[in-house]
Design a protein around this motif. Sequence first.
Motif, PDB file in Angstrom:
ATOM      1  N   ILE A 139       1.347   3.925  -7.669  1.00  0.00           N
ATOM      2  CA  ILE A 139       0.412   3.114  -8.448  1.00  0.00           C
ATOM      3  C   ILE A 139      -1.028   3.457  -8.069  1.00  0.00           C
ATOM      4  CG2 ILE A 139      -0.336   0.754  -8.849  1.00  0.00           C
ATOM      5  CD1 ILE A 139       2.604   0.011  -8.691  1.00  0.00           C
ATOM      6  N   PHE A 192      -1.899   6.452  -9.923  1.00  0.00           N
ATOM      7  CA  PHE A 192      -2.121   6.090 -11.317  1.00  0.00           C
ATOM      8  C   PHE A 192      -3.532   5.527 -11.503  1.00  0.00           C
ATOM      9  CE2 PHE A 192      -1.975   2.272 -14.089  1.00  0.00           C
ATOM     10  CZ  PHE A 192      -1.955   2.924 -15.303  1.00  0.00           C
ATOM     11  N   LEU A 193      -3.943   4.658 -10.562  1.00  0.00           N
ATOM     12  CA  LEU A 193      -5.300   4.090 -10.646  1.00  0.00           C
ATOM     13  C   LEU A 193      -6.347   5.193 -10.532  1.00  0.00           C
ATOM     14  CD1 LEU A 193      -5.192   0.816  -8.534  1.00  0.00           C
ATOM     15  CD2 LEU A 193      -5.416   1.046 -10.981  1.00  0.00           C
ATOM     16  N   VAL A 218      -6.729   6.940 -13.705  1.00  0.00           N
ATOM     17  CA  VAL A 218      -7.446   6.145 -14.699  1.00  0.00           C
ATOM     18  C   VAL A 218      -8.947   6.424 -14.644  1.00  0.00           C
ATOM     19  CG1 VAL A 218      -8.164   3.772 -15.172  1.00  0.00           C
ATOM     20  CG2 VAL A 218      -5.764   4.305 -14.952  1.00  0.00           C
ATOM     21  N   LEU A 266     -15.428   3.148  -9.481  1.00  0.00           N
ATOM     22  CA  LEU A 266     -14.906   1.778  -9.373  1.00  0.00           C
ATOM     23  C   LEU A 266     -13.431   1.792  -9.008  1.00  0.00           C
ATOM     24  CD1 LEU A 266     -15.466  -1.259  -9.747  1.00  0.00           C
ATOM     25  CD2 LEU A 266     -14.486  -1.004 -12.002  1.00  0.00           C
ATOM     26  N   LEU A 292     -11.158   0.105  -6.043  1.00  0.00           N
ATOM     27  CA  LEU A 292      -9.946  -0.675  -6.257  1.00  0.00           C
ATOM     28  C   LEU A 292      -8.806  -0.137  -5.403  1.00  0.00           C
ATOM     29  CD1 LEU A 292      -9.701  -1.259 -10.102  1.00  0.00           C
ATOM     30  CD2 LEU A 292     -10.974  -2.524  -8.407  1.00  0.00           C
ATOM     31  N   THR A 318      -8.999  -1.265  -1.822  1.00  0.00           N
ATOM     32  CA  THR A 318      -8.507  -2.632  -1.681  1.00  0.00           C
ATOM     33  C   THR A 318      -6.989  -2.661  -1.753  1.00  0.00           C
ATOM     34  OG1 THR A 318     -10.456  -3.170  -2.962  1.00  0.00           O
ATOM     35  CG2 THR A 318      -8.943  -4.951  -2.485  1.00  0.00           C
ATOM     36  N   ILE A 330      -4.156  -3.972   0.984  1.00  0.00           N
ATOM     37  CA  ILE A 330      -3.169  -4.989   0.671  1.00  0.00           C
ATOM     38  C   ILE A 330      -1.762  -4.458   0.871  1.00  0.00           C
ATOM     39  CG2 ILE A 330      -2.209  -6.322  -1.222  1.00  0.00           C
ATOM     40  CD1 ILE A 330      -5.014  -6.621  -2.285  1.00  0.00           C
ATOM     41  N   PHE A 365      -8.830  -7.904 -11.478  1.00  0.00           N
ATOM     42  CA  PHE A 365      -8.452  -7.297 -10.194  1.00  0.00           C
ATOM     43  C   PHE A 365      -8.533  -8.324  -9.062  1.00  0.00           C
ATOM     44  CE2 PHE A 365      -8.975  -4.811  -6.341  1.00  0.00           C
ATOM     45  CZ  PHE A 365      -7.873  -3.991  -6.454  1.00  0.00           C
ATOM     46  N   PHE A 378      -5.500 -10.250  -8.991  1.00  0.00           N
ATOM     47  CA  PHE A 378      -4.420  -9.563  -8.265  1.00  0.00           C
ATOM     48  C   PHE A 378      -4.568  -9.754  -6.762  1.00  0.00           C
ATOM     49  CE2 PHE A 378      -3.940  -5.633  -5.796  1.00  0.00           C
ATOM     50  CZ  PHE A 378      -2.564  -5.561  -5.718  1.00  0.00           C
ATOM     51  N   VAL A 379      -5.812  -9.650  -6.261  1.00  0.00           N
ATOM     52  CA  VAL A 379      -6.017  -9.758  -4.813  1.00  0.00           C
ATOM     53  C   VAL A 379      -5.627 -11.148  -4.329  1.00  0.00           C
ATOM     54  CG1 VAL A 379      -7.746  -9.737  -3.002  1.00  0.00           C
ATOM     55  CG2 VAL A 379      -7.794  -8.014  -4.758  1.00  0.00           C
ATOM     56  N   LEU A 422      -0.698  -4.979 -10.873  1.00  0.00           N
ATOM     57  CA  LEU A 422      -1.697  -3.935 -10.599  1.00  0.00           C
ATOM     58  C   LEU A 422      -1.614  -2.833 -11.652  1.00  0.00           C
ATOM     59  CD1 LEU A 422      -3.859  -3.014  -8.701  1.00  0.00           C
ATOM     60  CD2 LEU A 422      -2.155  -1.982  -7.264  1.00  0.00           C
ATOM     61  N   GLY A 436      -4.590  -1.707 -14.048  1.00  0.00           N
ATOM     62  CA  GLY A 436      -5.011  -0.325 -14.229  1.00  0.00           C
ATOM     63  C   GLY A 436      -4.986   0.091 -15.683  1.00  0.00           C
ATOM     64  N   LEU A 451     -13.033  -4.759 -15.984  1.00  0.00           N
ATOM     65  CA  LEU A 451     -12.079  -5.667 -15.361  1.00  0.00           C
ATOM     66  C   LEU A 451     -12.431  -7.110 -15.650  1.00  0.00           C
ATOM     67  CD1 LEU A 451     -11.844  -3.868 -11.939  1.00  0.00           C
ATOM     68  CD2 LEU A 451     -10.056  -4.005 -13.634  1.00  0.00           C
TER      69      LEU A 451
END
Lengths: 121, 501
Positions: free
Chosen positions: A39, A42-43, A46, A78, A82, A85, A89, B132, B135-136, B176, B180, B189
């Motif tokens: 993922i 994938f981000l 993007v 950006l 993300l 972050t 997580i 986003f 999500f966090v 997520l 995206g 976002l």
Amino acid sequence: MGAIFAVVTGILFGLGVFQLLRRDLIKVAMGFFILFTAINLFLLAVGTFDGRVAPYVQPGTFERLEDAVPNGIPSDPLVQALILTAIVISFGSYALLLGMLNVVGKRKNSINADDLDDLKG
Amino acid sequence: MTDNALILGTIFTPFAAGIVCLALWGRNRAQRWVMLLAALLAMGFALALGAQALTSGTQIYRLGGWQPPYGITLVADGLTAAFLSAASIVGFAITLYTFGCKDKQMTRSAYAPTAMMQLTALYGTFLTGDIFTFFVFMELMVISSVILVATADDKLGIEAATKYLLISAMGTLFLLVGVGTSYAVFGSLNMADIAQKSAEAGALAGAAMVILACSFLLKSAAFPFHFWQPDFHTIAPTPIHALLSSVVVKVGVYGLIRLTTLLFPTLVAELRVILIVLGIIGIFFGSLTALRTFNVKRVLAYSTMGQIGFILISIGWGNTLALTAAILYSFNHALVKSGMLMMAGWLASQNKLKSSKIAQSQGLGYKMPLASALFFIGGLALAGIPPLNGFISKLAVVQGGIAASEGDVVQWLVLGLVIGGGILTLLYVTRLWQAIFQSPPNAQTAELKPAGAGDSLLAPALLIGGCVLLGVFAQPVVDIAQTIAVGLADTTPYITAVLGG
């Protein structure tokens, strides 16, 4: 480049989902982490719809954005923020998951998902 | 629009309290007082913020002073006000319950900081205007709930927590992916910015919508994604169970309302039909399983599934009356369900095994008039008997259904099933009440009954008293819910408030 990204992300996604469905909980945890990596990729993909060089801006004043960046059109910074972050997580949940699997393994002497069947009501 | 500091106050009060509780490691009494004060303060902030959002329009806070759509914007509009006030009231009630709770977990130093982090995450999800950040906060909520359940007194806590972490982490991972995807489509976002651009979006926006909807359905434990919920909720310690089963599942509901009214209103026609079908299945599956379940906490966990079904159907209908019903139902159900779950926890504390199985708690409440009355009133409110607040919300659902089903036979059938499903609630609630409070204890349960007192009844009494009050004086609450639902129909004020002029 876009095609390679798509293929790699797809393969990692498939691997992650496959591992998540295994009986062995350690493999499940690995699958979870692979899926998170997919993922993140994938981000990253993007953010590259305009350009692919690092979004580093030269000091000075410029007419156009392209001139301000040394090697061409920058990618979107950006999504990279993300991803940072998301990595933090995922690291947290992965560590928590492995810690809990450690306790489960000690209590049950097994990390097979089939042996975790005490919850019936 | 100026920044409203109350938004920051609501999120950061429990956050700061969590840090203070960490500093007070090992000093249990002090931790509890800090928790109570923080929850009270956050409730005050949240209610004041809700009042401001209703009287003077949508309130925003731009973190770091970035002009939206850049940077993170925290937004409080009418819908946020409804969910946030329910969450903060329940949050205060659970910290109050912690004082009278005899569980060993409450005396551990890790409990208070984690519980405060959970409240932070809960308030944050409702207040954020950025998917986003949503999500966090969601991931923070998952991690803190997992820790709270894994350290529960029940030995099975670790098993329930492992299962939940895997399933729920999958849910947030897909959230997520949805984030995206919508960033790829809209390049933004910010919810208001996405709402502004969503009308002319292509096919990929539909994919984003589906992925987001699936992860919200998983969070709200709706039918095909329900399997984790009874296990996880039953094992949780009472105060956390009350929070999880009443407000945390509402995060998914909140997400679905945002999705259908603000983010993708033009794309959700099929989703609405699916929500109605899933809601009906949820009502019957949840209620019928609750009838055949032999553990009080588990019955109430399945009941949550049924009650979420009513809300999903209302969102599916989607007209102003039905959205009023969804908001009212979410608010009222949060109060009733948390009160009832605290009664279930009180019941378990009356038992030497700390078990809430019906066989082991038969007659435990025999000749306890106060607890019996509270459980009875709470149960009737859950089932929707006038003059309690459950009746008001069920009535609103039926009104929304009538408005949605003009001349449509299938919709009338759905409405009939909804009313029939409501009656099932009465069956399982009265079954519990009879077994626990009306029949004398048998030989086994008389042996299990400890001499000392169990948990305090103060918090459930307040919540169930609130249910009675909200039932008798329902008009102001209904009016507020109606104002919010009317406001949802037009997204322009929200977009203008966030993005400016």
